[in-house]
Design an enzyme around this catalytic site. Structure first.
Site, PDB file in Angstrom:
ATOM      1  CD  GLU A 188      38.260  30.792  52.809  1.00  0.00           C
ATOM      2  OE1 GLU A 188      37.477  31.753  52.892  1.00  0.00           O
ATOM      3  OE2 GLU A 188      39.089  30.677  51.892  1.00  0.00           O
ATOM      4  CG  ASP A 327      37.901  39.109  52.090  1.00  0.00           C
ATOM      5  OD1 ASP A 327      38.334  38.515  53.093  1.00  0.00           O
ATOM      6  OD2 ASP A 327      37.273  38.544  51.170  1.00  0.00           O
TER       7      ASP A 327
END
Length: 484
Positions: A188, A327
Site C-alpha cells: 500500500e 496494480d
C-alpha cells in the site's frame, strides 16, 4: 535522437491468499480471472521482449503470497479446471449469440483465448510461476521487487513482526527464483518515519512511495533520512492519466465493460457505452472500435510522458525521471485492453526519445537527488493511513494489535515446531492489509472480516494445541517461527 528523459513502469502483482476460501463471487474466482486475464498476458509480453533481446523493460513486484498461489499444486489443478469451463462457456456463447455477428465473434474470440491460456498453463506454467519468473529475471528483461510475506500494512505492525515479515518475504523470493530482490513494493506504499532503517537492516536498497510523500517532486529518486536506502515516488500527473479515482482510459465508452455480465454464459459481452447507461442498455463490445481508441490512448500517454519530462527538465535544468506505477491486475483483469496498451506504450516511448528502464536502471542513469525526510503516508485515500486504521476498521485494528501481542508472547523452542510455524503463518494471513482495505472500501466487506477472523481463530487454536480444522493454508513452507 535527443533524449527526452527516463520513464519507469512499475507493476505491483498481488492478491490475498484465496485457495480454499470460497469461490464466487469472491474467492478463488478472483485468482483465476486475474491469472487468466492479467498474469498470463503480461508474462507473454515479457517473454516476447526477452526473446527480442530487450533489457530493463519494466519493474515487476510480486508479493510472496501471490507467488505461493501461482506455484501451489492445488491452484494449478483448479485453475486448469476453470480454463476448461471457460472454453465450454465460450462455445455455449457462440451458439446462443449466433444471430448477432459481434457477439458471435466475441464468443469465438473468447474460445480462442481460453485455448491459448490452457496451452500456456499446460506447457510454460506446468511447474508454476517461479520457473518462468526466474527466466525473466535471469534475462534481465525486468527488475523484480519483493515484499513482506502476506502484504501487511507495515506502519501498523510491531517493529519485530514487521522485520520478520519482510526478511521472510525476501527469503521466500530467493528460495523460489534464486534471486533476493534488492527493492520492494512496500504494501500500500505504507511508510512510517524510521522504516528505512528496517529496510537497510534487511538489505533493501529501494522502495516505492506515492507522489505526495515527496511533495510532488518525483523527478528523481531520493535517499531517505541519513540512510542509503532510496525511495522512488509515483508521478501522479502521469500515472493518473491511465488510472485515477475520478477518470481514466479504461472508462472509455469503446472499451469492454468490466461490470456487465451475461450470466447465462459467464462472459462480459458489452462495451462501457456510457457511465450512466444501465447494463441491459449497453452496446455489444466491438473490438475494432476498442482498437481505434487504444491507438489514441497509446499516443496520448506517450505525449503526456514527453511533455512532463520536458517541463521537468526546463524547471530543474537536468534530465528528469517519471515513474508510473499500477496494480498488475489493472491490465487485462480490470481493463480488457490493458495488456495491448502496455505493449504499445513500451514500444512507442523509445521511438519518442524516452529511455525506458527499471528502477535500478534509473539509478544507473544518474537520477538520484538529495536526501529527503518522508512523512507518514500511503497511496490510499487521503494519502495517509485512514484506509487501514480509520473509524470503519477500528475494531480490526484493535484485534490485530492484540493478535500481535499474543504472537510476540510465543516462545519457540530450540528446534523447529511445525505447529508453531503454521500458527505464525496464520497470523501473517490475518494481518494482511487486504482485509481492512476491503472493509473500508465496502468491497466484499463481510468476506474480508470473516477471513481476518478465521485466521486469527486458527492462530489461537494452534497455540492452544488444537487442530480441529483443515490445514489448507500452508502458504510458506520455509517459515520458521524461531526467527520471530
Amino acid at each position: 535522437m535527443t533524449r527526452e528523459g527516463t520513464f519507469c513502469l512499475v507493476l505491483h502483482s498481488h492478491l490475498p491468499w484465496l485457495p480454499h476460501h470460497g469461490s464466487w463471487p469472491v474467492g478463488e474466482e478472483w485468482l483465476y480471472q486475474a491469472w487468466a486475464h492479467s498474469y498470463l498476458p503480461v508474462v507473454d509480453l515479457l517473454r516476447r521482449f526477452a526473446d527480442e533481446g530487450r533489457r530493463d523493460v519494466l519493474t515487476l513486484g510480486v508479493t510472496p503470497v501471490l507467488a505461493a498461489q501461482l506455484d501451489d499444486p492445488y491452484s494449478l489443478r483448479t485453475f486448469h479446471e476453470w480454463l476448461g469451463h471457460w472454453q465450454l462457456r465460450a462455445l455455449q456463447a457462440s451458439t446462443l449469440w449466433r444471430d448477432d455477428p459481434l457477439l458471435r465473434d466475441l464468443g469465438a474470440a473468447e474460445h480462442r483465448a481460453a485455448l491459448r491460456a490452457t496451452e500456456a498453463l499446460e506447457t510454460q506454467w506446468r511447474h508454476g510461476f517461479s520457473p518462468i519468473l526466474r527466466s525473466l529475471v535471469d534475462s534481465e528483461v525486468l527488475e523484480l521487487l519483493g515484499g513482506p510475506l502476506a502484504h501487511p500494512f507495515q506502519p501498523l505492525l510491531d517493529q519485530r513482526i514487521r522485520s520478520f515479515a519482510l526478511r521472510s518475504g525476501l527469503a521466500d523470493a530467493a528460495l523460489r527464483i534464486g534471486h533476493r530482490p534488492a527493492g520492494i513494493w512496500a504494501p500500500e506504499c505504507g511508510y512510517a518515519p524510521g522504516m528505512e532503517d528496517d529496510y537497510a537492516a534487511a538489505g533493501v536498497a529501494r522502495f516505492l512511495v506515492d507522489g505526495p510523500s515527496l511533495r510532488g517532486d518525483t523527478s528523481a529518486a531520493r535517499t531517505v533520512g541519513s540512510s542509503d536506502v532510496v525511495c522512488f515516488g509515483r508521478d501522479l500527473e502521469v500515472t493518473y492519466r491511465v488510472w485515477s479515482p475520478k477518470a481514466s482510459y479504461p472508462g472509455h465508452a469503446n472499451y469492454r465493460d468490466f461490470h456487465t455480465w451475461a450470466h447465462e454464459v459467464g462472459l462480459k459481452p458489452s462495451r462501457v457505452t456510457g457511465q450512466q447507461v444501465a447494463p441491459q442498455d449497453k452496446a455489444p463490445y466491438d473490438p475494432a472500435l476498442a482498437a481505434d481508441t487504444l491507438r489514441v490512448h497509446i499516443k496520448d500517454f506517450v505525449d503526456t510522458v514527453v511533455t512532463r519530462l520536458r517541463r521537468l527538465r526546463e524547471r530543474n535544468g537536468r534530465e528528469a525521471l517519471v515513474v508510473a506505477a499500477y496494480d498488475t491486475e489493472l491490465f487485462g483483469h480490470w481493463w480488457h485492453e490493458g495488456p495491448a496498451w502496455l505493449e504499445g506504450v513500451l514500444r512507442a516511448l523509445p521511438e519518442a526519445g524516452v529511455r525506458v528502464t527499471t528502477l535500478r536502471g534509473a539509478l544507473e542513469a544518474g537520477h538520484l537527488g538529495p536526501p529527503v525526510e518522508l512523512p507518514a503516508s500511503s497511496w490510499g485515500s487521503g494519502k495517509d493511513w485512514r484506509v487501514w486504521d480509520g473509524e470503519q476498521v477500528a475494531d480490526m485494528v484493535e484485534d490485530n494489535a492484540a493478535l500481535q501481542k499474543r504472537l510476540l508472547a510465543v516462545e519457540p523452542g530450540a528446534f523447529r515446531d511445525p505447529v508453531l510455524d503454521l500458527a505464525v503463518n496464520e497470523a501473517m494471513l490475518a494481518l494482511s492489509s487486504d482485509w481492512a482495505f476491503m472493509v473500508t472500501k465496502d468491497s466484499a466487506a463481510d468476506y474480508a472480516r470473516r477471513r481476518a477472523r478465521v485466521h486469527t481463530e486458527r492462530f489461537d487454536a494452534l497455540i492452544r494445541g488444537e487442530k480441529a480444522f483443515p490445514l489448507d493454508d500452508r502458504v510458506f513452507g520455509h517459515l520458521d517461527a524461531r526467527l520471530l
